[in-house]
Design a protein around this motif. Sequence first.
Motif, PDB file in Angstrom:
ATOM      1  N   HIS A  98     116.793  11.054 -83.753  1.00 51.23           N
ATOM      2  CA  HIS A  98     117.585  10.194 -82.862  1.00 51.23           C
ATOM      3  C   HIS A  98     116.617   9.471 -81.909  1.00 51.23           C
ATOM      4  N   LEU A 157     118.057   6.596 -79.424  1.00 54.39           N
ATOM      5  CA  LEU A 157     118.938   7.170 -78.407  1.00 54.39           C
ATOM      6  C   LEU A 157     118.127   7.859 -77.316  1.00 54.39           C
ATOM      7  N   ASN A 158     117.116   8.602 -77.727  1.00 58.00           N
ATOM      8  CA  ASN A 158     116.295   9.299 -76.735  1.00 58.00           C
ATOM      9  C   ASN A 158     115.356   8.353 -76.003  1.00 58.00           C
ATOM     10  N   PHE A 199     116.300   5.353 -75.109  1.00 56.74           N
ATOM     11  CA  PHE A 199     117.177   4.847 -74.047  1.00 56.74           C
ATOM     12  C   PHE A 199     117.340   5.900 -72.950  1.00 56.74           C
ATOM     13  N   ARG A 200     117.460   7.162 -73.354  1.00 58.76           N
ATOM     14  CA  ARG A 200     117.654   8.254 -72.389  1.00 58.76           C
ATOM     15  C   ARG A 200     116.515   8.328 -71.388  1.00 58.76           C
ATOM     16  N   VAL A 213     119.401  13.731 -76.589  1.00 62.70           N
ATOM     17  CA  VAL A 213     120.723  13.189 -76.880  1.00 62.70           C
ATOM     18  C   VAL A 213     120.823  12.924 -78.378  1.00 62.70           C
ATOM     19  N   PHE A 264     125.710   8.456 -78.304  1.00 57.99           N
ATOM     20  CA  PHE A 264     125.703   7.595 -77.123  1.00 57.99           C
ATOM     21  C   PHE A 264     126.359   8.316 -75.955  1.00 57.99           C
ATOM     22  N   ALA A 315     122.200   7.996 -72.104  1.00 55.08           N
ATOM     23  CA  ALA A 315     121.686   7.041 -73.083  1.00 55.08           C
ATOM     24  C   ALA A 315     122.298   5.663 -72.849  1.00 55.08           C
TER      25      ALA A 315
END
Length: 686
Positions: free
Chosen positions: A275, A278-279, A281-282, A309, A312, A316
């Motif tokens: 992922h 996603l991570n 963005f996290r 994460v 979403f 995130a």
Amino acid sequence: MTNIATRAGHAWTSASDRQRTVAMISLITAAALVPYLNSLANSFAYDDTFIIQGNARVHNWMAWREIWLTPYWPSVGKELGLYRPLTIFLFAVQWAVGNGAAWLFHLVNILTHALVSVLVFLLLARITTRVPAMLGALVFAVHPLHTEAVANMVGQAELTAAAMVLGACLIHAARPEGMYVSWPRRVAMGALFLLAVLAKESAVVLPGLLVLIDLMQRRVPLTRRGAVAYIDAMAFTTFLFVALLFGYLAFRFDALGGTLVGTDAGPSFPYLKEHRLLNAFRAFPEYLRLLFFPADLTIDYVPATVFAVTSFEAMAIVGLILLVGMSCLMLATPWAPLIGAAPAWFIISVSPVSNIFFPIGVLIAERTLYLPSMALSILVAVVAANITTTVSQKAKRNASIALACAVLAMGYRTWIRNPDWKDTASVQQGVFRDHPESYHAQWSRALAEWGRGNLDEAARWFKIALRTYPRDSGMLGTYGAFLMAVGEDSAAIEYAKIAYDMHPFMPNTNVLLAFLYTADHQHENALAMIEKGERQRFPLAVTMAMRAYVYQSQGRLDEAAGAWKYTASRITNGKWLAHAYHARTLAYAKRDKEAFAALDRSRPLAGDSINRALLDRTAAAIRDGCYRNADPTQTGDLYGPPTRPLCDPLGSWFDRATSVHGASFSQFAIPRRLITEARFREKNAK
């Protein structure tokens, strides 16, 4: 920010201007040096022990091929995908100059940070004016986010790369008004670019930063004809950078064994591959928190300090919104440099270490934000420049007081955090103090309790760590080592097998399984794992010592002696000790004359009186026939007693070598005798 190039060209002409500039540089230098002076007392910590203290390449600066044509990590470089030969070479020079003294590495880090802080000032002064530039550079000099890069030796990669990148940016920004770049400037920037990427891969962003600087200085006309003219003016410079980049990538591809980014950059964190975006963005909310409110700092942004994460989730989504917003501001830079400059610098410089384009092995690491954090300095400088022309004197005074308080607070936060990097134990204690929810902190607590002999507490913390995050093969393997130490041999090997199946290329899985097989006298399995480890360039001090134990347990004393001799010829730390174990094996083989010769080779290398006294006791044991009548096949227990002769002063190599090799041996030093005694005392107490 109009007409910046013209204004910058006249900013340094008068004597009074130069004096004020020197005074500002002196202040920035002091601000960069003073908060880090207590880091001179630090030793080798965390990755330092592998990259510097236990790295044979660093101990021989003339080992050109090993330094320049091999990966950054000694044993898993192909998998992790890091190639930083200039950094390794600089470490080797410092090791040679200081004879391995830790303080020299820390001094170089501090001085390099001071140089980078001055370069930040000089570059900002080409974009705004001197006083705002000084304020931005002061924030950079004291920012606590930089502690990991400066106070930990391996952070020198970040510092060196940043110095080269900012040096090239300054050369570019200081050219006369217009778009043209002279050939001397092109050559200088090209050389700095090549050195920067050889120090750390993330310096590849330099060309993007040069374009950003031109936009900030309004050198690019915002017309179609102006854009074409700019592209034409930068064509040779661009070609030079592309040619150097391809040359670098060719060497990198060869050094990493046919890959450019590694085959498994983050083996302990598979969610960064499963992922990745996603991570990525996290991480952005954490980036901004660290820039603007760096009170809560840690080496470990791992579960459960920062949870991974897999969908979403809220953080995130927040991170994606921040990324999109900052990208929009970045795109506004050509028309509104005041608005777009800081976000643009951050987005460009953080992109290689953000997991957006490829996994880098960590979700967040403070050291990787060293160059990107200049975005805050740009923001401070442009805001300060705007305040000087738009607000009242009272507002200026209040803003100055607030900034001064912030600089002092950040400097103090940096000062009190430096001791957390004193050594690996201090790092672990700091993580547990600040973030006990981190599985790394729980793992460290288990190791600490194990070291104190509190076995029930150690087992409890191991289980907590495994519940928090069960996907780290290194932790699974270490738990296997613990189980072996407390006598649960079958369970120990099962955990080590699980760890090995997860990541067979990692030293703390492959070598540990080999160690456990050796301790359990599964000789053929042990030799097979040892051979795999040696093919993957695992530490010889580990693999050859295990070979010696296996050979001795099989009665192959000549081969065991040869393994110890080879170990002594190839390692730097602990050479004297390897000679001593070579002597003991020769004594088992009833070759006393050769054994005494091996001890004679050991004595000049032994150093302090404690080591020499150990050698004297070993010589006396040989003279007294301690080993002559012992059965060598029954004395190869890695844990020392009870199978070794009571008259043997040496005991297990893995117990003694821990003090010599530090963290490289910590998971192999498993003195079962001490644990057995602790259990005996506990039983009697009940």
